[in-house]
Design a protein around this motif. Sequence first.
Motif, PDB file in Angstrom:
ATOM      1  N   VAL A   2       7.907   9.136   7.089  1.00  0.00           N
ATOM      2  CA  VAL A   2       8.047   9.122   5.626  1.00  0.00           C
ATOM      3  C   VAL A   2       8.482   7.741   5.157  1.00  0.00           C
ATOM      4  CG1 VAL A   2       9.310  10.093   3.657  1.00  0.00           C
ATOM      5  CG2 VAL A   2       8.557  11.586   5.530  1.00  0.00           C
ATOM      6  N   PHE A   3       9.489   7.186   5.835  1.00  0.00           N
ATOM      7  CA  PHE A   3       9.976   5.851   5.471  1.00  0.00           C
ATOM      8  C   PHE A   3       8.880   4.811   5.592  1.00  0.00           C
ATOM      9  CE2 PHE A   3      11.293   1.820   7.415  1.00  0.00           C
ATOM     10  CZ  PHE A   3      11.953   1.249   6.343  1.00  0.00           C
ATOM     11  N   LEU A   4       8.133   4.847   6.705  1.00  0.00           N
ATOM     12  CA  LEU A   4       7.068   3.870   6.925  1.00  0.00           C
ATOM     13  C   LEU A   4       6.007   3.961   5.830  1.00  0.00           C
ATOM     14  CD1 LEU A   4       5.863   1.724   8.897  1.00  0.00           C
ATOM     15  CD2 LEU A   4       4.567   3.602   9.934  1.00  0.00           C
ATOM     16  N   THR A   5       5.675   5.169   5.431  1.00  0.00           N
ATOM     17  CA  THR A   5       4.679   5.353   4.368  1.00  0.00           C
ATOM     18  C   THR A   5       5.151   4.708   3.072  1.00  0.00           C
ATOM     19  OG1 THR A   5       3.966   7.443   5.374  1.00  0.00           O
ATOM     20  CG2 THR A   5       3.341   7.057   3.076  1.00  0.00           C
ATOM     21  N   ILE A   6       6.406   4.946   2.702  1.00  0.00           N
ATOM     22  CA  ILE A   6       6.966   4.348   1.473  1.00  0.00           C
ATOM     23  C   ILE A   6       7.001   2.826   1.602  1.00  0.00           C
ATOM     24  CG2 ILE A   6       9.053   4.158   0.049  1.00  0.00           C
ATOM     25  CD1 ILE A   6       9.643   7.095   0.877  1.00  0.00           C
ATOM     26  N   LEU A   7       7.452   2.332   2.772  1.00  0.00           N
ATOM     27  CA  LEU A   7       7.550   0.889   3.004  1.00  0.00           C
ATOM     28  C   LEU A   7       6.186   0.216   2.861  1.00  0.00           C
ATOM     29  CD1 LEU A   7       9.266  -1.578   4.164  1.00  0.00           C
ATOM     30  CD2 LEU A   7       8.305  -0.921   6.379  1.00  0.00           C
ATOM     31  N   LEU A   8       5.153   0.793   3.488  1.00  0.00           N
ATOM     32  CA  LEU A   8       3.843   0.152   3.488  1.00  0.00           C
ATOM     33  C   LEU A   8       3.160   0.251   2.126  1.00  0.00           C
ATOM     34  CD1 LEU A   8       2.483   1.088   7.039  1.00  0.00           C
ATOM     35  CD2 LEU A   8       3.624  -1.005   6.285  1.00  0.00           C
ATOM     36  N   PHE A   9       3.372   1.337   1.411  1.00  0.00           N
ATOM     37  CA  PHE A   9       2.816   1.427   0.061  1.00  0.00           C
ATOM     38  C   PHE A   9       3.483   0.399  -0.849  1.00  0.00           C
ATOM     39  CE2 PHE A   9       0.546   4.953   1.528  1.00  0.00           C
ATOM     40  CZ  PHE A   9      -0.293   5.452   0.526  1.00  0.00           C
ATOM     41  N   TYR A  25      -2.973  -0.082   7.035  1.00  0.00           N
ATOM     42  CA  TYR A  25      -1.761   0.734   6.964  1.00  0.00           C
ATOM     43  C   TYR A  25      -2.029   2.199   7.298  1.00  0.00           C
ATOM     44  CZ  TYR A  25       0.514  -3.232   4.624  1.00  0.00           C
ATOM     45  OH  TYR A  25       1.041  -4.458   4.319  1.00  0.00           O
ATOM     46  N   VAL A  26      -3.253   2.660   7.105  1.00  0.00           N
ATOM     47  CA  VAL A  26      -3.587   4.065   7.385  1.00  0.00           C
ATOM     48  C   VAL A  26      -3.428   4.382   8.871  1.00  0.00           C
ATOM     49  CG1 VAL A  26      -5.390   5.827   7.310  1.00  0.00           C
ATOM     50  CG2 VAL A  26      -5.092   4.274   5.371  1.00  0.00           C
TER      51      VAL A  26
END
Length: 435
Positions: A394-401, A368-369
């Motif tokens: 930002v959305f992708l970061t929240i989604l993947l976490f 994911y990084v």
Amino acid sequence: MAAEAKTVHSAVVTYASMLSLLSLCPPFVILLWYTMVHADGSIGQTWDYLRQNGLQGFIDIWPRPTVIAWKIIFCYGAFEAALQLLLPGKRVEGPISPAGNRPIYKANGLAAFAVTLITYLGLWWYGIFNPTIVYDHLGEIFSALIFGSFIFCIFLYLKGHLAPSSSDSGSCGNLIIDFYWGMELYPRIGKNFDIKVFTNCRFGMMSWAVLAVTYCIKQYELNGRVADSMLVSTILMLVYVTKFFWWEAGYWNTMDIAHDRAGFYICWGCLVWVPSIYTSPGMYLVNHPVDLGTQLAIYILVAGILCIYINYDCDRQRQEFRRTNGKCTVWGKSPSKILASYTTTSGETKSSLLLTSGWWGLARHFHYVPEILSAFFWTVPALFNHVLPYFYVVFLTILLFDRAKRDDDRCRSKYGKYWKLYCQRVPYKIIPGIY
């Protein structure tokens, strides 16, 4: 199904997610389009307009679905469905499902991707169809997708009740959760047309590439040239989507296909959210060309391609490990692994190998990084005059976490003590040494 719904999220979180997706995401899609195309990319400008005009102002800017929008969507969807069915491809077996089924796919995504782009560019080159029409009617297309995809999800819900495609289906007894998370894991029309492959890959991901090219052509027709910022952003997005279709058979082993059922959450997201949000950096750049200069453009391009390659190599490494049943090399050495056993819903005991070296020894979801960094690099050509182009990052970061948490919860439930041992060997969830 009740157990699966519980491990995905609690009922309270599901209700909150469902309500927010229904009430906030559709208007956000329209507001993002309006801000990018008609408000100079400025959140402040859109906010001032809404503050002055209130709800009626928002209603006024919401485009009504038009005949031409429906025609574009129908022709595109029918074309991709035909390619999915008719193009030749290698027979690929998916992972064994919780009910013990193994889905069969035809891997022709890369061919469909090539045919789609060649056809689209050919129609433009020979003056048969101008892609700028898509951009000029983009708001109407997004509006039509919002409503049309909701109806499609109702169809999926009814199909899951009345004509499920396999035993990997069923109700948890709650209408909202059934509609939101889905009734079927592998819904199909007939024997060969897989609905999730169509929604996730052939409509959603393919539209990302098609719209990226559309934005490039629109900027060219507006300005007589394509800025280096648009070129870098478009090339990186196309490289990423090419990587996706090159690796499409591997995607069929991921959470999206092998664990998330075909419901509102994933299907509406792929049909609406991917075309509108994932392509938004290019949408912004159409009217905001930035001249980066050759040196900076090359730096961003190389960094982005490197991240996309690392993301691909993570998936390739694990796929090769699974294909060879651990009899391969990882970074030049025999892989470190854990032999784990689990029980299917039908009571059958099976085994899996968990890779604990290579990229997968750095963190349990290290891939994911580079994926998040890739998104940053195809957005950063927009520079920093406005924050909205970075919403996807930002959305992708929240989604993947969130996905990492859901995957950990699912694996903990599936593998038990073996997953605990795996977490001891690979203690970090996503970012090595930090998280």
